[in-house]
Design a protein around this motif. Structure first.
Motif, short mmCIF file in Angstrom:
data_model
loop_
_atom_site.label_atom_id
_atom_site.label_comp_id
_atom_site.label_asym_id
_atom_site.label_seq_id
_atom_site.Cartn_x
_atom_site.Cartn_y
_atom_site.Cartn_z
N ARG A 234 9.60 13.77 -7.23
CA ARG A 234 10.46 14.66 -6.44
C ARG A 234 10.28 14.46 -4.95
O ARG A 234 11.22 14.67 -4.16
CB ARG A 234 10.18 16.13 -6.79
CG ARG A 234 8.80 16.63 -6.39
CD ARG A 234 8.65 18.12 -6.65
NE ARG A 234 7.38 18.63 -6.15
CZ ARG A 234 6.25 18.66 -6.85
NH1 ARG A 234 6.27 18.22 -8.11
NH2 ARG A 234 5.14 19.12 -6.33
N ASP A 235 9.07 14.01 -4.52
CA ASP A 235 8.79 13.86 -3.10
C ASP A 235 8.80 12.40 -2.65
O ASP A 235 8.41 12.10 -1.52
CB ASP A 235 7.45 14.51 -2.73
CG ASP A 235 6.31 14.12 -3.67
OD1 ASP A 235 6.58 13.41 -4.67
OD2 ASP A 235 5.16 14.53 -3.42
N ALA A 236 9.26 11.50 -3.51
CA ALA A 236 9.37 10.09 -3.11
C ALA A 236 10.59 9.92 -2.22
O ALA A 236 11.63 10.55 -2.43
CB ALA A 236 9.49 9.20 -4.34
N SER A 237 10.48 9.04 -1.22
CA SER A 237 11.57 8.83 -0.28
C SER A 237 11.41 7.47 0.37
O SER A 237 10.28 6.98 0.53
CB SER A 237 11.55 9.93 0.80
OG SER A 237 12.41 9.60 1.88
N PRO A 238 12.51 6.84 0.76
CA PRO A 238 12.40 5.60 1.53
C PRO A 238 12.04 5.87 3.00
O PRO A 238 12.05 4.95 3.81
CB PRO A 238 13.80 4.99 1.42
CG PRO A 238 14.69 6.17 1.31
CD PRO A 238 13.93 7.20 0.52
N ASP A 239 11.70 7.11 3.31
CA ASP A 239 11.39 7.48 4.69
C ASP A 239 10.10 8.29 4.76
O ASP A 239 9.96 9.18 5.59
CB ASP A 239 12.56 8.31 5.27
CG ASP A 239 12.52 8.38 6.78
OD1 ASP A 239 12.07 7.41 7.41
OD2 ASP A 239 12.92 9.42 7.34
N ASP A 240 9.13 7.97 3.87
CA ASP A 240 7.89 8.75 3.82
C ASP A 240 6.66 7.97 4.26
O ASP A 240 5.54 8.46 4.16
CB ASP A 240 7.66 9.30 2.40
CG ASP A 240 7.61 8.20 1.34
OD1 ASP A 240 7.57 7.00 1.70
OD2 ASP A 240 7.62 8.53 0.14
N ARG A 241 6.86 6.72 4.74
CA ARG A 241 5.77 5.85 5.20
C ARG A 241 4.79 5.52 4.08
O ARG A 241 3.62 5.25 4.32
CB ARG A 241 4.98 6.44 6.37
CG ARG A 241 5.79 6.99 7.51
CD ARG A 241 6.69 5.95 8.17
NE ARG A 241 7.44 6.61 9.21
CZ ARG A 241 8.57 7.30 8.99
NH1 ARG A 241 9.06 7.36 7.76
NH2 ARG A 241 9.19 7.88 9.97
N LEU A 242 5.27 5.49 2.83
CA LEU A 242 4.40 5.23 1.70
C LEU A 242 5.03 4.25 0.73
O LEU A 242 6.24 4.30 0.48
CB LEU A 242 4.09 6.53 0.94
CG LEU A 242 3.25 7.59 1.63
CD1 LEU A 242 3.21 8.86 0.79
CD2 LEU A 242 1.83 7.08 1.90
N LEU A 243 4.20 3.39 0.17
CA LEU A 243 4.53 2.64 -1.03
C LEU A 243 3.90 3.39 -2.20
O LEU A 243 2.75 3.83 -2.11
CB LEU A 243 3.96 1.22 -0.97
CG LEU A 243 4.48 0.31 0.15
CD1 LEU A 243 3.59 -0.93 0.25
CD2 LEU A 243 5.93 -0.07 -0.08
N ALA A 244 4.64 3.53 -3.29
CA ALA A 244 4.12 4.20 -4.48
C ALA A 244 3.85 3.16 -5.55
O ALA A 244 4.76 2.46 -6.00
CB ALA A 244 5.11 5.24 -4.99
N VAL A 245 2.59 3.03 -5.97
CA VAL A 245 2.16 2.08 -6.99
C VAL A 245 1.95 2.85 -8.29
O VAL A 245 1.19 3.83 -8.31
CB VAL A 245 0.88 1.35 -6.58
CG1 VAL A 245 0.52 0.27 -7.61
CG2 VAL A 245 0.99 0.76 -5.18
N TYR A 246 2.61 2.45 -9.36
CA TYR A 246 2.43 3.17 -10.62
C TYR A 246 2.72 2.25 -11.79
O TYR A 246 3.51 1.32 -11.71
CB TYR A 246 3.33 4.41 -10.67
CG TYR A 246 4.81 4.14 -10.67
CD1 TYR A 246 5.55 4.17 -11.85
CD2 TYR A 246 5.49 3.85 -9.48
CE1 TYR A 246 6.91 3.92 -11.84
CE2 TYR A 246 6.86 3.61 -9.47
CZ TYR A 246 7.56 3.65 -10.66
OH TYR A 246 8.92 3.39 -10.66
N ARG A 247 2.04 2.54 -12.90
CA ARG A 247 2.29 1.79 -14.13
C ARG A 247 3.00 2.69 -15.12
O ARG A 247 3.00 3.92 -15.00
CB ARG A 247 0.98 1.29 -14.73
CG ARG A 247 0.06 2.39 -15.24
CD ARG A 247 -1.13 1.81 -15.98
NE ARG A 247 -2.13 2.83 -16.30
CZ ARG A 247 -3.20 2.60 -17.06
NH1 ARG A 247 -3.42 1.39 -17.57
NH2 ARG A 247 -4.07 3.56 -17.29
#
Length: 325
Positions: A234-247
């Protein structure tokens, strides 16, 4: 570089705009005429209109686009077409406008663009009453082993997602005709066919000098907020300064199926703060065995792969409600 407000004002006042439409995307051929009409009715005029029937020419075509020195480049197509545009427009004083004409439209979804053509056009018409705004969002950068593209920095920029594992084989194997007629379900059907023969792999993920080892059939590194048309958190965004790594799942094949279903059903309510995600601005990944690296739908070498975030590197047109940080 102009400020976002200055670039938006230039576009609103009739700045130079170019339209690029992939006429071979799932909806591009069918909706090309309607898109031209709606854009014209919305007051959007273009110094050049480029319908693309040969996607292999996209890189060459965008060089031509840049020679026109536009303020706005509107791109109609799927994620592959948009990804090519992002590589050319990042770190430039040009705004990207997206007409979502593909199968999954992950990047357009991450920008919170309307997926219907009239709604997307209204957003792109920044001078109109329902027009959007210019925002800046993050992009990713990667370096893999054996990538055949050249050494130029911007050729290693990506928009949405890097994937390893089953999804890479699915993307390579899904029949084009099936994808054209079924859309997203074509990927699920192809995955179900390939999963019984797919082998798990071991991944070593290094973040801030700490290495974690895991076994899985699918590993993703997301800059955007959507994968396969579904929100990842819900809080993922292309403007959050984060890469999200998940399996998705572990070494057991059935766990991959159940994890994928959970991802689809719970993505809008999950948070990046949960243990299922690692968030970072820089990650290095090795796998055993070495695997193909899927970058926004294109195979770009093999692991090991290094992935970095580049914050606020791309100007885009988004709805006024988009949270621009």
């Amino acid at each position: 570089m102009r400020s976002k407000a200055e670039l938006e004002a230039a576009i609103r006042d009739g700045g130079r705009a170019v339209l690029v439409v992939n006429a071979r995307s799932r909806r591009g051929r069918r909706l090309y005429g309607a898109a031209r009409r709606l854009l014209r009715e919305a007051g959007l005029e273009f110094v050049r209109v480029l319908p693309v029937t040969d996607p292999s020419r996209l890189r060459e075509l965008f060089a031509e686009v840049l020679d026109l020195e536009p303020d706005l480049v509107v791109v109609g197509g799927g994620d592959g077409t948009v990804a090519e545009a992002v590589g050319h427009l990042a770190h430039r004083d040009i705004a990207l406008g997206v007409l979502p004409l593909g199968t999954t439209n992950n990047f357009a979804r991450s920008l919170e663009m309307p997926l219907d053509l009239p709604g997307a056009v209204r957003t792109l018409a920044v001078a109109g009453p329902d027009g959007g705004k210019v925002a800046d969002v993050d992009v990713g950068w990667f370096e893999s082993t054996g990538d055949r593209r050249g050494p130029e920095d911007r050729e290693h920029i990506f928009a949405n997602m890097i994937s390893l594992g089953l999804s890479v084989e699915v993307a390579r194997s899904v029949p084009h005709t099936l994808k054209r007629f079924l859309g997203r379900p074509a990927y699920a059907l192809t995955a179900a066919r390939l999963l019984p023969r797919h082998s798990a792999f071991t991944a070593r993920i290094t973040i801030d000098g700490e290495t974690r080892e895991l076994t899985t059939h699918q590993l993703n590194v997301a800059n955007g907020a959507h994968h396969s048309g579904q929100r990842i958190a819900r809080d993922a965004s292309p403007d959050d300064r984060l890469l999200a790594v998940y399996r998705l799942g572990d070494e057991r094949r059935l766990r991959l199926a159940s994890a994928t279903a959970r991802h689809v059903l719970t993505g809008p309510w999950r948070s990046l703060e949960e243990d299922a995600f690692l968030t970072t601005a820089h990650v290095e990944i090795e796998t055993d065995p070495p695997l193909r690296v899927d970058v926004d739908g294109e195979i770009r070498g093999r692991t090991p792969v290094t992935i970095r975030l580049r914050g606020n590197a791309l100007r885009v047109i988004v709805p006024r409600s988009f949270n621009d940080t």
